[in-house]
Design a protein around this motif. Structure first.
Motif, PDB file in Angstrom:
ATOM      1  N   THR A  68       0.851  -1.185   0.000  1.00  0.00           N
ATOM      2  CA  THR A  68       0.000   0.000   0.000  1.00  0.00           C
ATOM      3  C   THR A  68       0.888   1.235   0.000  1.00  0.00           C
ATOM      4  O   THR A  68       1.753   1.375   0.866  1.00  0.00           O
ATOM      5  CB  THR A  68      -0.917   0.000   1.243  1.00  0.00           C
ATOM      6  OG1 THR A  68      -1.655  -1.229   1.262  1.00  0.00           O
ATOM      7  CG2 THR A  68      -1.876   1.170   1.232  1.00  0.00           C
ATOM      8  N   LEU A  78      -2.518   0.456  -4.561  1.00  0.00           N
ATOM      9  CA  LEU A  78      -2.317  -0.916  -4.096  1.00  0.00           C
ATOM     10  C   LEU A  78      -1.507  -1.648  -5.153  1.00  0.00           C
ATOM     11  O   LEU A  78      -1.830  -1.594  -6.338  1.00  0.00           O
ATOM     12  CB  LEU A  78      -3.656  -1.612  -3.890  1.00  0.00           C
ATOM     13  CG  LEU A  78      -4.612  -0.936  -2.904  1.00  0.00           C
ATOM     14  CD1 LEU A  78      -5.959  -1.655  -2.892  1.00  0.00           C
ATOM     15  CD2 LEU A  78      -4.012  -0.889  -1.517  1.00  0.00           C
ATOM     16  N   LEU A 109      -6.804   3.055  -5.273  1.00  0.00           N
ATOM     17  CA  LEU A 109      -7.911   2.779  -4.355  1.00  0.00           C
ATOM     18  C   LEU A 109      -8.864   3.974  -4.379  1.00  0.00           C
ATOM     19  O   LEU A 109      -8.528   5.043  -3.876  1.00  0.00           O
ATOM     20  CB  LEU A 109      -7.368   2.540  -2.943  1.00  0.00           C
ATOM     21  CG  LEU A 109      -8.377   2.170  -1.872  1.00  0.00           C
ATOM     22  CD1 LEU A 109      -9.062   0.851  -2.215  1.00  0.00           C
ATOM     23  CD2 LEU A 109      -7.688   2.072  -0.520  1.00  0.00           C
ATOM     24  N   PRO A 112     -11.989   3.594   0.639  1.00  0.00           N
ATOM     25  CA  PRO A 112     -11.619   2.475   1.511  1.00  0.00           C
ATOM     26  C   PRO A 112     -12.533   1.255   1.378  1.00  0.00           C
ATOM     27  O   PRO A 112     -12.089   0.131   1.564  1.00  0.00           O
ATOM     28  CB  PRO A 112     -11.710   3.072   2.923  1.00  0.00           C
ATOM     29  CG  PRO A 112     -11.541   4.539   2.737  1.00  0.00           C
ATOM     30  CD  PRO A 112     -12.147   4.847   1.401  1.00  0.00           C
ATOM     31  N   GLU A 115     -11.390  -1.593  -1.189  1.00  0.00           N
ATOM     32  CA  GLU A 115     -10.152  -2.356  -1.008  1.00  0.00           C
ATOM     33  C   GLU A 115     -10.398  -3.859  -0.937  1.00  0.00           C
ATOM     34  O   GLU A 115      -9.661  -4.650  -1.529  1.00  0.00           O
ATOM     35  CB  GLU A 115      -9.390  -1.879   0.224  1.00  0.00           C
ATOM     36  CG  GLU A 115      -8.036  -2.545   0.362  1.00  0.00           C
ATOM     37  CD  GLU A 115      -7.158  -1.898   1.414  1.00  0.00           C
ATOM     38  OE1 GLU A 115      -6.007  -2.354   1.565  1.00  0.00           O
ATOM     39  OE2 GLU A 115      -7.600  -0.934   2.083  1.00  0.00           O
ATOM     40  N   ASP A 119      -8.705  -6.564  -3.402  1.00  0.00           N
ATOM     41  CA  ASP A 119      -7.938  -7.686  -2.843  1.00  0.00           C
ATOM     42  C   ASP A 119      -8.471  -9.016  -3.369  1.00  0.00           C
ATOM     43  O   ASP A 119      -7.712  -9.880  -3.803  1.00  0.00           O
ATOM     44  CB  ASP A 119      -8.016  -7.702  -1.316  1.00  0.00           C
ATOM     45  CG  ASP A 119      -7.257  -6.578  -0.637  1.00  0.00           C
ATOM     46  OD1 ASP A 119      -6.510  -5.846  -1.318  1.00  0.00           O
ATOM     47  OD2 ASP A 119      -7.429  -6.428   0.586  1.00  0.00           O
TER      48      ASP A 119
END
Length: 177
Positions: A68, A78, A109, A112, A115, A119
């Motif tokens: 990050t 990311l 990103l 938030p 994320e 991922d």
């Protein structure tokens, strides 16, 4: 003999593959992918990421496969790698890595809440795509992908209503990539 710095090695309806032979880098640039993906072959010794913005911080997960990077323009990047790498911050705008061979995926990103989705889908990547016209006015996108898991692709907001009728498409609510 002069070698080209980059070569277009493949292209189709929805993608182009850009090779940098002297750097052992291949970029499958695919329309709709929320990640910039590239492969590194032949154990390239140093990968350098640089930006015009100051790097405020960077961190890595325990496996050193997710990194990050926070910038002074309020962006968070990311970086996902298929094999372990160790990052080093050399100055305010350059990060270098240890040797690497494999896949690297980079995503900005947007918020938030996104994320977890980035991922989850970071292990599968498209490398080509085509638009196939069917009966009547049907249009189908077909992606060729590598890696494990499901493929995350972005759709233009005007196309979302059309795609909701497709049983092969799943939507992630609340993701703003």
């Amino acid at each position: 003999m002069i070698y080209p710095s980059h070569v277009i090695s493949a292209f189709d309806d929805l993608s182009i593959t850009l090779d940098f032979p002297s750097s052992n880098l291949t970029f499958p640039l695919v329309r709709g992918s929320p990640y910039l993906t590239f492969s590194v072959s032949n154990q390239t010794s140093i990968i350098s990421l640089s930006t015009i913005h100051a790097i405020l911080s960077f961190s890595s997960n325990q496996d050193h496969t997710k990194h990050t990077i926070k910038l002074n323009n309020d962006q968070t990047w990311l970086v996902y790698t298929s094999s372990q790498i160790h990052l080093t911050n050399h100055n305010l705008s350059v990060i270098t890595s240890s040797g690497l061979s494999g896949i690297v995926r980079v995503a900005v990103l947007p918020d938030p809440e996104s994320e977890a989705a980035l991922d989850q889908f970071s292990s599968r990547y498209p490398f080509s795509g085509e638009a196939v016209f069917g009966d009547g006015f049907n249009l189908e996108y077909k992606w060729e992908a590598k890696g494990s898991g499901d493929l995350l692709m972005l759709a233009h907001p005007l196309h979302v209503n059309l795609l909701k009728n497709d049983d092969n498409v799943a939507f992630l609510e609340g993701v703003n990539c």
